[in-house]
Design a protein around this motif. Structure first.
Motif, short mmCIF file in Angstrom:
data_model
loop_
_atom_site.label_atom_id
_atom_site.label_comp_id
_atom_site.label_asym_id
_atom_site.label_seq_id
_atom_site.Cartn_x
_atom_site.Cartn_y
_atom_site.Cartn_z
N GLN A 143 32.01 44.28 47.80
CA GLN A 143 33.23 44.54 47.03
C GLN A 143 33.04 45.82 46.22
OE1 GLN A 143 34.54 41.02 44.94
NE2 GLN A 143 35.60 42.21 43.37
N LEU A 144 34.02 46.72 46.28
CA LEU A 144 33.87 48.02 45.63
C LEU A 144 34.14 47.99 44.14
CD1 LEU A 144 35.39 50.73 48.01
CD2 LEU A 144 33.00 50.29 47.49
N ASN A 145 35.04 47.11 43.71
CA ASN A 145 35.43 47.11 42.30
C ASN A 145 35.72 45.69 41.84
OD1 ASN A 145 37.62 47.49 44.19
ND2 ASN A 145 39.00 47.68 42.45
N GLY A 146 35.58 45.47 40.53
CA GLY A 146 35.86 44.15 39.97
C GLY A 146 37.33 43.78 40.10
N SER A 147 37.63 42.49 39.91
CA SER A 147 39.00 42.03 40.16
C SER A 147 39.59 41.20 39.02
CB SER A 147 39.03 41.20 41.45
OG SER A 147 38.09 40.15 41.39
N GLY A 148 38.82 40.96 37.97
CA GLY A 148 39.34 40.14 36.88
C GLY A 148 40.27 40.90 35.95
N ASN A 149 41.20 40.18 35.34
CA ASN A 149 42.04 40.75 34.28
C ASN A 149 42.30 39.69 33.23
OD1 ASN A 149 44.26 39.14 35.17
ND2 ASN A 149 44.90 40.74 36.60
N THR A 150 43.18 39.95 32.29
CA THR A 150 43.40 39.03 31.18
C THR A 150 44.15 37.77 31.61
OG1 THR A 150 45.45 40.20 30.59
CG2 THR A 150 43.42 40.87 29.46
N ARG A 151 44.71 37.75 32.82
CA ARG A 151 45.47 36.59 33.30
C ARG A 151 44.71 35.77 34.32
NH1 ARG A 151 48.70 40.92 32.57
NH2 ARG A 151 50.64 40.68 31.38
N THR A 152 43.75 36.38 35.04
CA THR A 152 43.05 35.69 36.11
C THR A 152 41.68 36.33 36.34
OG1 THR A 152 43.07 35.17 38.48
CG2 THR A 152 44.19 37.18 37.81
N THR A 153 40.77 35.55 36.93
CA THR A 153 39.47 36.13 37.29
C THR A 153 39.61 37.07 38.47
OG1 THR A 153 38.94 34.37 38.88
CG2 THR A 153 38.28 34.01 36.58
N GLY A 154 40.65 36.87 39.30
CA GLY A 154 40.83 37.69 40.50
C GLY A 154 39.84 37.40 41.60
N LEU A 155 38.91 36.46 41.38
CA LEU A 155 37.84 36.21 42.33
C LEU A 155 38.37 35.66 43.65
CD1 LEU A 155 35.02 34.71 40.07
CD2 LEU A 155 35.06 36.94 41.18
N LEU A 156 39.35 34.76 43.59
CA LEU A 156 39.85 34.17 44.83
C LEU A 156 40.51 35.23 45.70
CD1 LEU A 156 40.27 31.64 46.51
CD2 LEU A 156 42.43 31.24 45.29
N TYR A 157 41.35 36.08 45.08
CA TYR A 157 42.05 37.12 45.83
C TYR A 157 41.07 38.07 46.49
CZ TYR A 157 45.02 41.20 46.71
OH TYR A 157 45.67 42.26 47.31
N ALA A 173 28.79 38.53 52.65
CA ALA A 173 29.68 39.11 51.64
C ALA A 173 28.97 39.19 50.29
CB ALA A 173 30.94 38.27 51.52
N GLN A 174 29.11 40.32 49.64
CA GLN A 174 28.54 40.54 48.31
C GLN A 174 29.67 40.80 47.32
OE1 GLN A 174 25.32 40.28 47.45
NE2 GLN A 174 24.64 39.84 49.55
N GLN A 175 29.97 39.80 46.50
CA GLN A 175 31.05 39.95 45.53
C GLN A 175 30.59 40.76 44.32
OE1 GLN A 175 32.48 36.04 44.55
NE2 GLN A 175 33.47 35.75 46.53
N PHE A 176 31.57 41.26 43.58
CA PHE A 176 31.31 42.04 42.37
C PHE A 176 32.05 41.35 41.22
CE2 PHE A 176 31.24 46.73 40.72
CZ PHE A 176 30.18 46.40 39.89
N PRO A 177 31.44 40.33 40.62
CA PRO A 177 32.16 39.47 39.66
C PRO A 177 32.26 40.08 38.25
CG PRO A 177 29.93 38.66 39.95
CD PRO A 177 30.07 39.85 40.87
N VAL A 178 32.99 41.16 38.15
CA VAL A 178 33.26 41.80 36.86
C VAL A 178 34.76 42.07 36.78
CG1 VAL A 178 30.97 42.86 36.67
CG2 VAL A 178 32.81 44.09 37.82
N PRO A 179 35.30 42.34 35.59
CA PRO A 179 36.73 42.66 35.50
C PRO A 179 37.04 44.00 36.16
CG PRO A 179 35.66 42.91 33.36
CD PRO A 179 34.65 42.30 34.26
N ALA A 180 38.30 44.18 36.52
CA ALA A 180 38.72 45.47 37.08
C ALA A 180 38.56 46.59 36.05
CB ALA A 180 40.16 45.39 37.57
N PHE A 181 38.88 46.26 34.80
CA PHE A 181 38.76 47.22 33.70
C PHE A 181 38.14 46.50 32.50
CE2 PHE A 181 42.60 48.33 36.08
CZ PHE A 181 42.30 49.62 36.47
N PHE A 182 37.13 47.12 31.91
CA PHE A 182 36.59 46.61 30.66
C PHE A 182 37.49 47.05 29.51
CE2 PHE A 182 32.76 46.47 33.28
CZ PHE A 182 32.24 45.23 32.95
#
Length: 319
Positions: A143-157, A173-182
Motif C-alpha cells: 500500500q502506497l499511502n495510509g487510508s485513515g481519517n477522522t471518520r473511518t480507519t479506511g483499512l477495509l477499503y 499484501a503489505q498494508q500501511f496502517p496509518v492515517p492518510a494525513f497526520f
C-alpha cells in the motif's frame, strides 16, 4: 468466487483454445475431436479466457488510437495505451472500459519476484475487480499511502483493493496502517522512525512497479480522497489557493508538477515524488476528461512511464 481448474481441465481448455484460436477449427469439429459436446467446448473456451490461458488483443484498423498513442509518446516520453470509448458513453462505462484494459496490461507487466505499489482510489478499485488471475512467484503488493481519517480507519477499503491484487497473482499484501494525513507534521516524522513504519517504507523503496491514478476535485466520478471525508473545507480552500490541480497517493501538485510549499503534503503519508520517480515502471490509469489538468500535472512531474487512458482524454491532452 474464483474457479479452480484441475490439471485435466487445464489441459482440455488449452487444447480447445489452441484448436479454436490457432488452428481455426469450428466448435463442432473440436467437440468431435475431444469427444464432448459443443456447449462443453464453449465452456472450455470461456475458462481459457477467464484464467489467462487465452489473452485476446484487438488491434484497430483505424488510425486514431494509434496516432494518439504515438503523439503522447512523442510529447511526454511515455508508453500510452489509448482505450477506444464512444464519446456518448457514461462516466461509469468509460471507467469500466479503461479499468479492464489496465487490468490486462498489468497481467503482462507483473512477473516473478515483482514488488508492486498500489495507491487506493476509485480507479484502482475498479481495476482490482477486473484482474485476470495469474499465479506469479514471489510477488509483493504494498500500500502506497495510509487510508485513515477522522471518520473511518479506511483499512477495509484499502485492504480490499490490495487483497484483490494479491489474490489475483498469488502474492502477499503489505498494508500501511496509518492515517492518510497526520494532524501535525511532527507526528508524521516521529511515526516515520518507528520500526513498523520503516519496514513498509523499505518495501516501497524497493518497488519495481507502481499502479495509481490521479485525483481531481471536480471529477464527475469522484476521487476517493475528495469524496471519502479526508479533507476539511478549509483544507480544500487552501489547496485551491496553492494552485493544486490533483494528487497521486494523497501527495498534491500543481499544473507544472511542482509540490513545494503545499502545506498538506508535510502531513501526507504518500511517497515523495522523488521516491516514485526511482521506480522503473509507473502505470497511471485515467478515465474522464475532467482529470485532464490533474494528468498534465502528473506528466509534468515525470511520474508516469505507462499511461492507460480513454480516447477522449487522450485527445484533450494533445490539443
Amino acid at each position: 468466487m474464483e474457479e479452480t481448474l484441475d490439471p485435466d481441465d487445464i489441459r482440455r481448455a488449452l487444447t480447445a483454445a489452441h484448436l479454436y484460436y490457432v488452428q481455426d477449427r469450428t466448435m463442432e469439429a473440436i467437440a468431435r475431436e475431444l469427444g464432448t459436446s459443443r456447449s462443453t467446448v464453449s465452456r472450455l473456451l470461456s475458462r481459457a479466457r477467464a484464467t489467462g490461458i487465452v489473452d485476446i488483443r484487438i488491434r484497430s484498423p483505424f488510425a486514431a488510437p494509434q496516432l494518439l498513442e504515438q503523439n503522447l509518446a512523442d510529447r511526454y516520453g511515455i508508453t500510452a495505451h489509448v482505450v477506444p470509448v464512444p464519446d456518448d458513453a457514461s462516466d461509469v462505462e468509460r471507467l469500466e472500459r479503461v479499468a479492464t484494459a489496465a487490468a490486462h496490461l498489468l497481467g503482462d507487466l507483473i512477473v516473478a519476484d515483482t514488488t508492486v505499489g498500489i495507491a487506493w482510489g476509485s480507479t484502482t478499485a475498479a481495476v482490482s475487480r477486473r484482474l485476470v488471475p495469474k499465479s506469479v512467484h514471489g510477488t509483493t503488493f504494498v500500500q502506497l499511502n495510509g487510508s485513515g481519517n477522522t471518520r473511518t480507519t479506511g483499512l477495509l477499503y484499502a485492504s480490499d483493493i490490495l487483497s484483490r491484487f494479491a489474490e489475483a497473482y498469488g502474492g502477499n499484501a503489505q498494508q500501511f496502517p496509518v492515517p492518510a494525513f497526520f494532524d501535525d507534521p511532527r507526528t508524521k516524522h516521529a511515526m516515520w522512525r518507528e520500526r513498523s513504519t520503516t519496514r513498509i517504507l523499505a518495501i516501497q523503496a524497493a518497488m519495481d512497479l507502481v499502479v495509481f491514478s490521479v485525483g481531481a476535485a471536480d471529477s464527475r466520478v469522484p476521487s476517493h480522497v475528495y469524496s471519502g471525508g479526508y479533507l476539511e473545507p478549509e483544507e480544500l480552500a487552501a489547496l485551491d489557493g496553492e494552485g493544486v490541480v490533483g494528487d497521486v497517493a494523497t501527495v498534491f501538485y500543481r499544473l507544472d508538477g511542482s509540490t513545494r510549499g503545499i502545506e498538506l503534503n508535510d502531513r501526507a503519508t504518500g511517497p515523495r515524488f522523488d521516491v516514485l520517480r526511482r521506480v522503473p515502471s509507473r502505470v497511471c490509469i485515467v478515465s474522464g476528461v475532467d482529470k485532464r489538468d490533474s494528468l498534465r500535472g502528473a506528466l509534468a512531474a515525470r511520474l508516469v512511464t505507462e499511461l492507460v487512458v480513454d480516447e477522449a482524454t487522450a485527445r484533450a491532452l494533445t490539443e
